[in-house]
Motif scaffolding. Structure first.
Motif, PDB file in Angstrom:
ATOM      1  N   TYR A 163       0.811  -1.208   0.000  1.00  0.00           N
ATOM      2  CA  TYR A 163       0.000   0.000   0.000  1.00  0.00           C
ATOM      3  C   TYR A 163       0.851   1.267   0.000  1.00  0.00           C
ATOM      4  CZ  TYR A 163       0.810  -1.268   4.896  1.00  0.00           C
ATOM      5  OH  TYR A 163       1.390  -1.683   6.076  1.00  0.00           O
ATOM      6  N   PHE A 164       2.172   1.142   0.175  1.00  0.00           N
ATOM      7  CA  PHE A 164       3.071   2.287   0.097  1.00  0.00           C
ATOM      8  C   PHE A 164       3.958   2.240  -1.149  1.00  0.00           C
ATOM      9  CE2 PHE A 164       2.931   2.987   4.930  1.00  0.00           C
ATOM     10  CZ  PHE A 164       1.990   4.005   4.779  1.00  0.00           C
ATOM     11  N   LEU A 165       3.784   1.223  -1.994  1.00  0.00           N
ATOM     12  CA  LEU A 165       4.631   1.117  -3.181  1.00  0.00           C
ATOM     13  C   LEU A 165       4.407   2.285  -4.140  1.00  0.00           C
ATOM     14  CD1 LEU A 165       4.729  -2.673  -4.132  1.00  0.00           C
ATOM     15  CD2 LEU A 165       6.599  -1.213  -3.378  1.00  0.00           C
ATOM     16  N   GLY A 166       3.179   2.801  -4.180  1.00  0.00           N
ATOM     17  CA  GLY A 166       2.926   3.970  -5.014  1.00  0.00           C
ATOM     18  C   GLY A 166       3.726   5.172  -4.557  1.00  0.00           C
ATOM     19  N   LEU A 167       3.761   5.385  -3.232  1.00  0.00           N
ATOM     20  CA  LEU A 167       4.553   6.488  -2.690  1.00  0.00           C
ATOM     21  C   LEU A 167       6.042   6.264  -2.929  1.00  0.00           C
ATOM     22  CD1 LEU A 167       2.782   7.196   0.716  1.00  0.00           C
ATOM     23  CD2 LEU A 167       2.587   8.478  -1.407  1.00  0.00           C
ATOM     24  N   GLN A 168       6.490   5.008  -2.790  1.00  0.00           N
ATOM     25  CA  GLN A 168       7.898   4.724  -3.022  1.00  0.00           C
ATOM     26  C   GLN A 168       8.274   4.989  -4.474  1.00  0.00           C
ATOM     27  OE1 GLN A 168       9.096   0.838  -1.718  1.00  0.00           O
ATOM     28  NE2 GLN A 168      11.266   1.198  -2.069  1.00  0.00           N
ATOM     29  N   GLU A 169       7.377   4.671  -5.388  1.00  0.00           N
ATOM     30  CA  GLU A 169       7.646   4.958  -6.801  1.00  0.00           C
ATOM     31  C   GLU A 169       7.658   6.458  -7.061  1.00  0.00           C
ATOM     32  OE1 GLU A 169       8.581   4.060 -10.710  1.00  0.00           O
ATOM     33  OE2 GLU A 169       8.499   2.738  -8.966  1.00  0.00           O
ATOM     34  N   MET A 170       6.813   7.201  -6.370  1.00  0.00           N
ATOM     35  CA  MET A 170       6.783   8.658  -6.542  1.00  0.00           C
ATOM     36  C   MET A 170       8.081   9.309  -6.090  1.00  0.00           C
ATOM     37  SD  MET A 170       2.863   9.296  -5.290  1.00  0.00           S
ATOM     38  CE  MET A 170       3.107  11.035  -4.985  1.00  0.00           C
ATOM     39  N   LEU A 171       8.785   8.664  -5.146  1.00  0.00           N
ATOM     40  CA  LEU A 171      10.054   9.218  -4.671  1.00  0.00           C
ATOM     41  C   LEU A 171      11.117   9.227  -5.770  1.00  0.00           C
ATOM     42  CD1 LEU A 171      10.240   7.595  -1.128  1.00  0.00           C
ATOM     43  CD2 LEU A 171      10.090  10.035  -1.624  1.00  0.00           C
ATOM     44  N   VAL A 172      10.910   8.425  -6.825  1.00  0.00           N
ATOM     45  CA  VAL A 172      11.854   8.428  -7.938  1.00  0.00           C
ATOM     46  C   VAL A 172      11.749   9.730  -8.723  1.00  0.00           C
ATOM     47  CG1 VAL A 172      12.526   7.230 -10.075  1.00  0.00           C
ATOM     48  CG2 VAL A 172      11.733   5.921  -8.094  1.00  0.00           C
ATOM     49  N   TYR A 173      10.570  10.330  -8.725  1.00  0.00           N
ATOM     50  CA  TYR A 173      10.324  11.476  -9.596  1.00  0.00           C
ATOM     51  C   TYR A 173      10.202  12.795  -8.829  1.00  0.00           C
ATOM     52  CZ  TYR A 173       8.901   7.296 -12.060  1.00  0.00           C
ATOM     53  OH  TYR A 173       8.878   6.025 -12.580  1.00  0.00           O
ATOM     54  N   ASP A 175      10.995  15.099  -5.018  1.00  0.00           N
ATOM     55  CA  ASP A 175      11.768  15.228  -3.796  1.00  0.00           C
ATOM     56  C   ASP A 175      10.948  14.638  -2.628  1.00  0.00           C
ATOM     57  OD1 ASP A 175      14.357  16.118  -3.374  1.00  0.00           O
ATOM     58  OD2 ASP A 175      13.705  17.845  -2.214  1.00  0.00           O
ATOM     59  N   PRO A 176      11.605  14.122  -1.579  1.00  0.00           N
ATOM     60  CA  PRO A 176      10.853  13.491  -0.474  1.00  0.00           C
ATOM     61  C   PRO A 176       9.793  14.377   0.157  1.00  0.00           C
ATOM     62  CG  PRO A 176      13.177  12.945  -0.308  1.00  0.00           C
ATOM     63  CD  PRO A 176      13.062  13.938  -1.425  1.00  0.00           C
ATOM     64  N   TRP A 177      10.052  15.690   0.258  1.00  0.00           N
ATOM     65  CA  TRP A 177       9.051  16.548   0.895  1.00  0.00           C
ATOM     66  C   TRP A 177       7.781  16.651   0.052  1.00  0.00           C
ATOM     67  CZ3 TRP A 177       7.150  21.229  -1.093  1.00  0.00           C
ATOM     68  CH2 TRP A 177       7.814  21.731  -2.234  1.00  0.00           C
ATOM     69  N   LEU A 178       7.927  16.466  -1.269  1.00  0.00           N
ATOM     70  CA  LEU A 178       6.753  16.471  -2.138  1.00  0.00           C
ATOM     71  C   LEU A 178       6.075  15.107  -2.156  1.00  0.00           C
ATOM     72  CD1 LEU A 178       7.741  18.591  -5.292  1.00  0.00           C
ATOM     73  CD2 LEU A 178       5.750  18.936  -3.825  1.00  0.00           C
ATOM     74  N   ALA A 179       6.863  14.043  -2.438  1.00  0.00           N
ATOM     75  CA  ALA A 179       6.295  12.706  -2.581  1.00  0.00           C
ATOM     76  C   ALA A 179       5.799  12.141  -1.254  1.00  0.00           C
ATOM     77  CB  ALA A 179       7.334  11.759  -3.185  1.00  0.00           C
ATOM     78  N   GLY A 180       6.450  12.515  -0.146  1.00  0.00           N
ATOM     79  CA  GLY A 180       6.085  11.927   1.135  1.00  0.00           C
ATOM     80  C   GLY A 180       5.189  12.768   2.010  1.00  0.00           C
ATOM     81  N   VAL A 181       5.076  14.079   1.708  1.00  0.00           N
ATOM     82  CA  VAL A 181       4.298  14.965   2.576  1.00  0.00           C
ATOM     83  C   VAL A 181       3.222  15.711   1.780  1.00  0.00           C
ATOM     84  CG1 VAL A 181       4.382  16.902   4.178  1.00  0.00           C
ATOM     85  CG2 VAL A 181       6.270  15.263   4.121  1.00  0.00           C
ATOM     86  N   VAL A 182       3.644  16.490   0.791  1.00  0.00           N
ATOM     87  CA  VAL A 182       2.710  17.386   0.102  1.00  0.00           C
ATOM     88  C   VAL A 182       1.667  16.610  -0.697  1.00  0.00           C
ATOM     89  CG1 VAL A 182       2.490  19.220  -1.600  1.00  0.00           C
ATOM     90  CG2 VAL A 182       4.393  19.249   0.033  1.00  0.00           C
ATOM     91  N   LEU A 183       2.111  15.718  -1.587  1.00  0.00           N
ATOM     92  CA  LEU A 183       1.162  15.005  -2.443  1.00  0.00           C
ATOM     93  C   LEU A 183       0.231  14.085  -1.656  1.00  0.00           C
ATOM     94  CD1 LEU A 183       3.392  14.237  -5.569  1.00  0.00           C
ATOM     95  CD2 LEU A 183       1.681  16.039  -5.264  1.00  0.00           C
ATOM     96  N   PRO A 184       0.715  13.280  -0.671  1.00  0.00           N
ATOM     97  CA  PRO A 184      -0.242  12.504   0.136  1.00  0.00           C
ATOM     98  C   PRO A 184      -1.228  13.382   0.898  1.00  0.00           C
ATOM     99  CG  PRO A 184       1.972  11.624   0.394  1.00  0.00           C
ATOM    100  CD  PRO A 184       2.107  12.905  -0.357  1.00  0.00           C
ATOM    101  N   SER A 185      -0.768  14.544   1.370  1.00  0.00           N
ATOM    102  CA  SER A 185      -1.684  15.455   2.074  1.00  0.00           C
ATOM    103  C   SER A 185      -2.748  15.983   1.114  1.00  0.00           C
ATOM    104  CB  SER A 185      -0.906  16.625   2.674  1.00  0.00           C
ATOM    105  OG  SER A 185       0.037  16.171   3.631  1.00  0.00           O
TER     106      SER A 185
END
Length: 358
Positions: A163-173, A175-185
């Motif tokens: 269920y976090f593989l989508g977020l992990q893939e987003m980290l490729v494209y 920055d962590p603050w975007l893929a891990g914080v901004v976009l999920p929010s």
């Protein structure tokens, strides 16, 4: 057989994988009258059964799909295809009934039944079936427990839960603050905002497509093409060192793929103007900053005047801008994915001086 496996492995290229998924969604929406037939529905399920059955005969693919962590993803694929087909079938049936002046299927089936015994018996049978499935599953598959964590022996690839593989893939494209914080929010806020943004009573309590074309298409694009496909991609096609592998390709830990990370400023200053990057970060990234501002601030205004005028008048300024901002945020993912795969573009704005990248 080897030629067939090599042919299938060609589609593991992320560009082809994404474009095929997108083309499938377009065909489902465009040719939905044909897609909802029993021939297509059961044909797709038979195709998936044959594909995974054939995969079990290959040593490399067998190791992937029989891994206890990945078995639920195989089931997820079957469920995703079936319920996409079934829900579209219900929607098309209701649209046909509406065109003929007949009530929806849900309206015809709204006869009430007693809680006891009808509902309780149904719930009891469902509980027994689920319990049996879980018991058989726990006996047939070992729990995916690994050895205690060891800094000297980390798994390769190191993957998040499904269920976090989508977020992990987003980290490729991103920055962590975007893929891990901004976009999920934004995803959470967007889901919370739907009842306040979309006040259209049509399609409430019954399946339909003709009355909610844009909304359903956007949902399918976000859930199937972006989220579910990223889970499948991360599960079956991402191997050691987070490289792409075909489903029948051996996961060689020594496989090295040259990945050039080029920033937008390098494309403009170095390759376009033929000069060194300016030392001042603002001058260096001015083109990326202007492009980002135009994307999130100017583009919604331009679309309100031409292209989405009808939605602007229907939703009003506040709801319109929230909707478009959420849509552009969702669209930024496939845009970044394609620019990374095609042009090796890493960041539109890269300011390492402040650890700020977009």
């Amino acid at each position: 057989m080897d030629a067939l496996k090599s042919f299938i492995d060609l589609f593991a290229d992320p560009r082809l994988f994404f474009l095929i998924t997108l083309a499938a969604l377009v065909l489902i929406v465009w040719k939905r009258e044909a897609f909802v037939s029993n021939r297509w529905g059961w044909g797709l399920m038979a195709f998936l059964t044959v594909f995974f059955g054939f995969g079990l005969t290959d040593e490399n693919f067998n190791l992937i799909i029989t891994k206890p962590d990945n078995v639920p993803i195989v089931g997820l694929i079957f469920l995703l295809v079936f319920f996409t087909w079934f829900s579209m079938r219900q929607a098309v049936d209701n649209d046909r009934r509406a065109a003929a002046g007949r009530p929806s299927i849900e309206k015809d089936e709204e006869d009430r039944v007693w809680t006891w015994p009808d509902l309780v018996y149904t719930e009891l049978i469902s509980m027994v079936v689920c319990t049996v499935i879980l018991i058989v599953w726990s006996i047939g598959l070992e729990a995916p427990l690994e050895q205690p964590a060891n800094n000297a022996n980390t798994p390769n690839p190191s993957k998040a839960p499904w269920y976090f593989l989508g977020l992990q893939e987003m980290l490729v494209y991103f920055d962590p603050w975007l893929a891990g914080v901004v976009l999920p929010s934004l995803i959470i806020v967007g889901l919370m905002a739907i009842p306040y943004i979309d006040k259209n009573p049509k399609g409430n309590g019954y399946y339909t497509f003709n009355e909610r074309r844009v909304e359903i298409t956007l949902f399918l694009f976000g859930f199937v093409v972006l989220w579910s496909s990223l889970i499948v991609l991360g599960t079956f096609l991402r191997g050691p060192n987070w490289n792409f592998f075909g489903p029948f390709e051996y996961w060689d830990i020594h496989k090295l793929e040259a990945l050039t990370n080029v920033q937008l400023s390098e494309y403009i200053w170095v390759r376009g103007f033929g000069m060194a990057l300016p030392e001042n970060w603002f001058v260096r990234e001015i083109f990326g900053i202007l492009l980002t501002i135009g994307y999130i601030a100017v583009l919604p205004v331009a679309l309100a005047k031409k292209g989405l005028t009808r939605y602007y008048e229907k939703l009003g300024p506040a709801r319109y801008y929230v909707t478009v901002l959420l849509f552009l945020s969702m669209l930024s993912l496939p845009v970044k994915m394609l620019t990374r795969w095609v042009f090796d573009l890493k960041y539109v704005v890269s300011i390492p001086e402040f650890f700020f990248n977009i």
